[in-house]
Design a protein around this motif. Structure first.
Motif, PDB file in Angstrom:
ATOM      1  N   ARG A  22      76.663  59.346  91.231  1.00  0.00           N
ATOM      2  CA  ARG A  22      77.631  58.531  90.478  1.00  0.00           C
ATOM      3  C   ARG A  22      76.902  57.661  89.457  1.00  0.00           C
ATOM      4  O   ARG A  22      75.700  57.483  89.511  1.00  0.00           O
TER       5      ARG A  22
ATOM      6  N   ASP B  34      80.849  55.678  84.505  1.00  0.00           N
ATOM      7  CA  ASP B  34      80.538  55.375  85.914  1.00  0.00           C
ATOM      8  C   ASP B  34      81.396  56.274  86.802  1.00  0.00           C
ATOM      9  O   ASP B  34      82.195  55.799  87.598  1.00  0.00           O
TER      10      ASP B  34
ATOM     11  N   ASP C  66      80.985  46.532  93.881  1.00  0.00           N
ATOM     12  CA  ASP C  66      80.007  47.418  94.507  1.00  0.00           C
ATOM     13  C   ASP C  66      78.902  46.633  95.206  1.00  0.00           C
ATOM     14  O   ASP C  66      78.420  47.054  96.257  1.00  0.00           O
TER      15      ASP C  66
ATOM     16  N   ARG D 197      84.594  50.030  99.940  1.00  0.00           N
ATOM     17  CA  ARG D 197      85.541  49.149  99.248  1.00  0.00           C
ATOM     18  C   ARG D 197      86.962  49.700  99.178  1.00  0.00           C
ATOM     19  O   ARG D 197      87.881  48.975  98.818  1.00  0.00           O
TER      20      ARG D 197
ATOM     21  N   ARG E 221      80.990  49.817  78.978  1.00  0.00           N
ATOM     22  CA  ARG E 221      80.153  50.302  80.081  1.00  0.00           C
ATOM     23  C   ARG E 221      80.116  51.814  80.007  1.00  0.00           C
ATOM     24  O   ARG E 221      81.163  52.457  79.920  1.00  0.00           O
TER      25      ARG E 221
ATOM     26  N   GLU F 293      74.840  45.682  90.492  1.00  0.00           N
ATOM     27  CA  GLU F 293      75.856  45.980  91.506  1.00  0.00           C
ATOM     28  C   GLU F 293      75.262  46.694  92.713  1.00  0.00           C
ATOM     29  O   GLU F 293      75.972  47.050  93.631  1.00  0.00           O
TER      30      GLU F 293
HETATM   31 MG    MG Z   1      80.899  49.120  90.194  1.00  0.00          MG
END
Ligand code: MG
Ligand code: PEP
Length: 590
Positions: A370, A348, A467, A477, A345, A443
């Motif tokens: 982000r 992030d 998310d 979260r 990924r 997400e």
């Molecule tokens: Mg996430």
């Protein structure tokens, strides 16, 4: 907290926190003496200024030596360089010229001992950092406090620094910094409990990487605990039990024994296929944050890595790993899991994950700068990472995945950067997998709603429920105060999941789930019933999820999902999930 703070020794007392690392620890409590406290203060004469300056310089040097030794220690334990970079951040704190100059100026001006001047300067920085809500800056404050505390200890080397007694113990601390965690004597450490911290704090990440049972975020009423008290630390349920009664002790003994038997049973599943009792196969892969975790993923029989979070590489904005370092790190993971493959990924950063230049504190970081937004705004950094992913694809199967995609424009822009990188590499004569698969995380609710538009432009989806849930229900979260509203079983979540799976399958692409929901066996029936193709979970959850899968019938899961779609409340939905999970693998819930 000192030993005379005791207000109760009588009776059992349970404190709930956040379970960050599984396991049960039983033993006496010890405190980590590392509060950043005001040192003794005394005036000095002009002729003493130079000597104090020299003391200060040598304390800085000694601290630097200690931090470097800790870093070495971590590397020797098999951690990779991205983890050890935490200590580079600490070294930077030590080298801060502004702090150094302020201390020397203060020393001359105030004519007080250097430890008190240093304390004053650092305290001021800490107070202003803590006044800001940005979680990154709060983490920075912990780093600074950790380093400053070491400097103070080195300045008063002859004083008692409150070291921990040499017997097996459960460690209690306000917070454990990375250097505390690494510096601990593991042979004596039964578990750790902290007042601060969240699942994503440095401490929790390091603890999981080191395999230490732990509970964080414990709200301890003042004076309730003292060193030497017997406790049980329940890293499964996030509990610290003070003065456990005999009965509780017995319960936990039998729980530990049960867990040991269950773990042994689960170990047998390693080589067994991840499929339901009626033979529906699922790809079960592992989530990793650090390259070396791939060993654990393999040891637990996963089919490759379904989520390689790469943020931990980018611990410091100014010290990004270069293309060659990334190519090697990604290639090592790809080679290790070949032929199963790794989903890398792209960066992030932002919100709960570190990296930020610290100059742009945001009032709403989760809704701010982000994930893919940062990558698209920083093409040099983004392309460096994409090129590394592509080049790593010669060493094993690599897939690329973008985080935080909100709609088609971002996906197209990201793909355009990828194409540029592919063209460049071809021109340079560097080889890569020409058929590399590219996917995006689902997400954000907006992405879930337009999943049918995104699907034709990717090879796969991976649903990030962590998310997706927070953004759909508007529940932070990492905020313990709203934790009870964080509900994977919310009817809105189930509808979104259904939409995404259907959109993927309508467009003949596969869809996985890599958020924490995938690692909780309570929700395995829902995900199977929805028709998800892949589950990617933390290494410690792999065998539990496989066990759950193997005890479920795919058709009963489909029926469950149909039944749930007619229910309106989370409670009704969860009750149905619990009933099925208990009926099929009740041993998890005893
Ligand atoms: Mg996430
Ligand atoms: C998610 O959001 O579910 C996810 C897997 O990504 P992260 O937890 O890294 O934000």
């Amino acid at each position: 907290m000192g030993s005379d703070d005791v207000s109760t020794d009588a009776g059992e007392y349970r404190i709930r926190g956040i379970a960050v690392s599984r396991g049960i620890a039983v033993g006496p409590l010890q405190f980590q003496g590392r509060q950043f406290e005001r040192p003794r203060t005394w005036p000095i004469e002009e002729w003493q200024v130079e000597a104090d300056e020299a003391r200060f310089r040598s304390a800085l040097k000694e601290t630097q030596r200690q931090i470097e030794a800790l870093k070495e220690q971590l590397l020797k334990r098999g951690a990779d360089h991205s983890e050890a970079r935490i200590f580079d951040a600490h070294l930077l704190v030590l080298e801060d010229q502004v702090v150094f100059d302020e201390v020397l100026a203060g020393l001359r001006q105030d004519r007080m001992n250097v430890e008190s001047v240093y304390y004053k300067v650092i305290r001021r920085y800490l107070d202003s950092l803590r006044a800001v809500k940005d979680p990154y800056l709060r983490e920075r404050a912990i780093d600074i406090e950790d380093v400053a505390n070491r400097v103070l200890i080195n300045l008063r080397a002859d004083e008692d620094t409150g070291s921990v007694r040499a017997e097996p113990h459960v460690l209690f601390a306000m917070d454990l910094t990375p250097s505390d965690t690494v510096g601990l004597d593991r042979s004596l450490l039964l578990g750790f409990a902290t007042q601060l911290g969240s699942f994503t704090s440095h401490t929790a990440i390091m603890a999981r990487a080191l395999g230490i049972p732990g509970v964080v975020g414990l709200e301890i009423p003042p004076g309730l605990i003292r060193a030497g008290q017997d406790v049980i630390l329940d890293g499964y349920n996030g509990l610290l039990i003070i003065n456990p009664e005999e009965e509780t002790g017995k319960e936990y003994e039998s729980l530990s024994a049960q867990q040991a038997v269950l773990n042994q049973r689960l170990e047998q599943l390693r080589e067994e296929p991840a499929q339901t009792a009626d033979g529906k196969a699922i790809i079960l892969s592992g989530n990793i944050e650090f390259g070396h975790e791939v060993d654990e993923v393999k040891r637990r029989g996963a089919k490759g890595v379904g989520l390689y979070r790469t943020e931990f590489f980018y611990f410091q904005k100014d010290r990004h790993p270069d293309e060659a370092q990334q190519t090697k790190a990604y290639g090592d993971v790809a080679a290790a899991v070949d032929p199963d493959g790794v989903i890398i990924r792209t960066l992030d950063v932002g919100a709960d994950k570190f990296y930020s230049d610290g100059r742009h504190a945001e009032p709403n970081p989760f809704l701010g700068w982000r994930g893919i937004r940062v990558s698209l705004a920083e093409p040099v950094v983004f392309k460096r990472q994409l090129r590394a992913c592509l080049r790593a694809s010669t060493r094993g199967k690599v897939r690329i995945m973008y985080p935080m995609i909100s709609g088609i424009e971002e996906l197209r822009q990201a793909n355009a950067f990828l194409k540029e990188c592919q063209d460049e590499l071809r021109e340079e004569g560097s080889s890569f997998d020409e058929k590399i698969e590219v996917g995006c995380m689902i997400e954000l609710p907006s992405a879930a709603v337009v999943a049918d538009q995104l699907a034709p432009e990717v090879d796969f989806f991976s649903i990030g429920t962590n998310d997706l849930i927070q953004y759909t229900i508007a529940v932070d979260r990492v905020n313990e105060r709203v934790a009870d509203l964080y509900q994977p079983g919310h009817p809105a979540i189930l509808r979104l999941l259904k939409m995404v799976v259907e959109a993927a399958h309508d467009h003949k692409i596969w869809v996985g789930v890599c958020g924490e929901m995938a690692g909780d066996p309570l929700f395995t029936p829902i995900l199977i019933g929805l028709g998800v193709d892949e589950l990617s979970v933390g290494p410690s959850q792999l065998l539990r999820v496989k066990h759950a899968l193997r005890h479920l019938d795919s058709m009963e899961c489909v029926k469950l999902v149909a039944d749930l779609s007619r229910l309106h409340t989370v409670e009704e939905i969860m009750e149905r999930c619990r009933t099925l999970a208990k009926a099929r693998y009740g041993e998890f819930y005893q």
